[in-house]
Design a protein around this motif. Structure first.
Motif, PDB file in Angstrom:
ATOM      1  N   GLY A  14       0.800  -1.210   0.000  1.00  0.00           N
ATOM      2  CA  GLY A  14       0.000   0.000   0.000  1.00  0.00           C
ATOM      3  C   GLY A  14       0.829   1.255   0.000  1.00  0.00           C
ATOM      4  O   GLY A  14       2.056   1.214   0.107  1.00  0.00           O
ATOM      5  N   ALA A  15       0.125   2.361  -0.150  1.00  0.00           N
ATOM      6  CA  ALA A  15       0.754   3.681  -0.134  1.00  0.00           C
ATOM      7  C   ALA A  15      -0.206   4.672   0.504  1.00  0.00           C
ATOM      8  O   ALA A  15      -1.414   4.634   0.246  1.00  0.00           O
ATOM      9  N   PRO A 119       2.673  -0.895  -8.435  1.00  0.00           N
ATOM     10  CA  PRO A 119       2.435   0.523  -8.173  1.00  0.00           C
ATOM     11  C   PRO A 119       3.345   0.998  -7.043  1.00  0.00           C
ATOM     12  O   PRO A 119       3.904   0.182  -6.313  1.00  0.00           O
ATOM     13  N   GLU A 120       3.457   2.296  -6.905  1.00  0.00           N
ATOM     14  CA  GLU A 120       4.288   2.842  -5.831  1.00  0.00           C
ATOM     15  C   GLU A 120       3.706   2.451  -4.477  1.00  0.00           C
ATOM     16  O   GLU A 120       2.522   2.637  -4.220  1.00  0.00           O
ATOM     17  N   SER A 121       4.535   1.879  -3.643  1.00  0.00           N
ATOM     18  CA  SER A 121       4.127   1.496  -2.287  1.00  0.00           C
ATOM     19  C   SER A 121       5.074   2.130  -1.283  1.00  0.00           C
ATOM     20  O   SER A 121       6.248   2.357  -1.585  1.00  0.00           O
ATOM     21  N   ASP A 122       4.562   2.399  -0.098  1.00  0.00           N
ATOM     22  CA  ASP A 122       5.423   2.877   0.982  1.00  0.00           C
ATOM     23  C   ASP A 122       5.403   1.920   2.170  1.00  0.00           C
ATOM     24  O   ASP A 122       5.990   2.178   3.204  1.00  0.00           O
ATOM     25  N   SER A 123       4.686   0.788   2.008  1.00  0.00           N
ATOM     26  CA  SER A 123       4.694  -0.251   3.031  1.00  0.00           C
ATOM     27  C   SER A 123       4.734  -1.609   2.333  1.00  0.00           C
ATOM     28  O   SER A 123       4.201  -1.770   1.236  1.00  0.00           O
ATOM     29  N   TYR A 124       5.387  -2.557   3.001  1.00  0.00           N
ATOM     30  CA  TYR A 124       5.680  -3.851   2.384  1.00  0.00           C
ATOM     31  C   TYR A 124       5.422  -4.987   3.359  1.00  0.00           C
ATOM     32  O   TYR A 124       5.524  -4.821   4.565  1.00  0.00           O
ATOM     33  N   PHE A 125       5.117  -6.154   2.789  1.00  0.00           N
ATOM     34  CA  PHE A 125       5.044  -7.389   3.544  1.00  0.00           C
ATOM     35  C   PHE A 125       6.352  -8.124   3.292  1.00  0.00           C
ATOM     36  O   PHE A 125       6.915  -8.016   2.198  1.00  0.00           O
ATOM     37  N   PRO A 126       6.885  -8.878   4.260  1.00  0.00           N
ATOM     38  CA  PRO A 126       8.124  -9.620   4.006  1.00  0.00           C
ATOM     39  C   PRO A 126       7.970 -10.539   2.788  1.00  0.00           C
ATOM     40  O   PRO A 126       6.940 -11.185   2.608  1.00  0.00           O
TER      41      PRO A 126
END
Length: 158
Positions: A14-15, A119-126
């Motif tokens: 997400g972003a 898409p541009e994300s600023d949060s990630y899942f491992p």
């Protein structure tokens, strides 16, 4: 404890507090997997839900540092408090990023919708494909919605 997450090609989730790309099929999968179960969600992710309200037909546990009450949900201020509230219930962590991170050591299985976009994300899942202690147990078939490829997968901790 399980988790469910939709990830993009780079494992972004997400972003700016929301999902940049949402698939109807993923929402339906989310409902199928979580319906009737206990869900663990962060306060900011809850705010992104329709009306900012807890999910229907699920027991909602909201993890937050704030001293608040939320109609239709139980509030936990730590991982330990949330786990204690869950008891023996089948529980599923549903996000956001900090909640996934905090509960990650407790996860045994993760339902992952892999969306073939970046898409541009600023949060990630491992990235579970690169994690030595996880294995993909169901890779799902390649599906398409509005020209976007995706698949429903399942990972289990070894």
């Amino acid at each position: 404890m399980d988790a469910i997450v939709a990830v993009y090609s780079d494992w972004g989730i997400g972003a700016k507090g929301t999902q940049p790309v949402v698939l109807k099929a993923d929402r339906a999968q989310f409902k199928r997997v979580t319906d009737g179960k206990t869900v663990i969600v962060g306060r900011r992710t809850l705010a992104d839900f329709p009306g900012g309200k807890p999910l229907k037909n699920r027991r909602n546990i909201v993890v937050t540092r704030q001293n608040i009450e939320i109609d239709g949900a139980e509030v936990a201020h730590s991982v330990g408090e949330a786990v204690a509230l869950c008891g023996d219930d089948e529980s599923i962590v549903i996000g956001g990023a900090s909640v996934y991170r905090d509960f990650y050591p407790l996860l045994k299985r993760v339902f992952v919708t892999k969306i073939d976009l970046c898409p541009e994300s600023d949060s990630y899942f491992p990235n579970l494909d690169e994690a030595e202690d996880w294995r993909e147990t169901d890779c799902g078939e390649q599906l398409f919605e509005n020209g976007i490829g995706y698949r429903f997968t399942v990972y289990e901790r070894k």
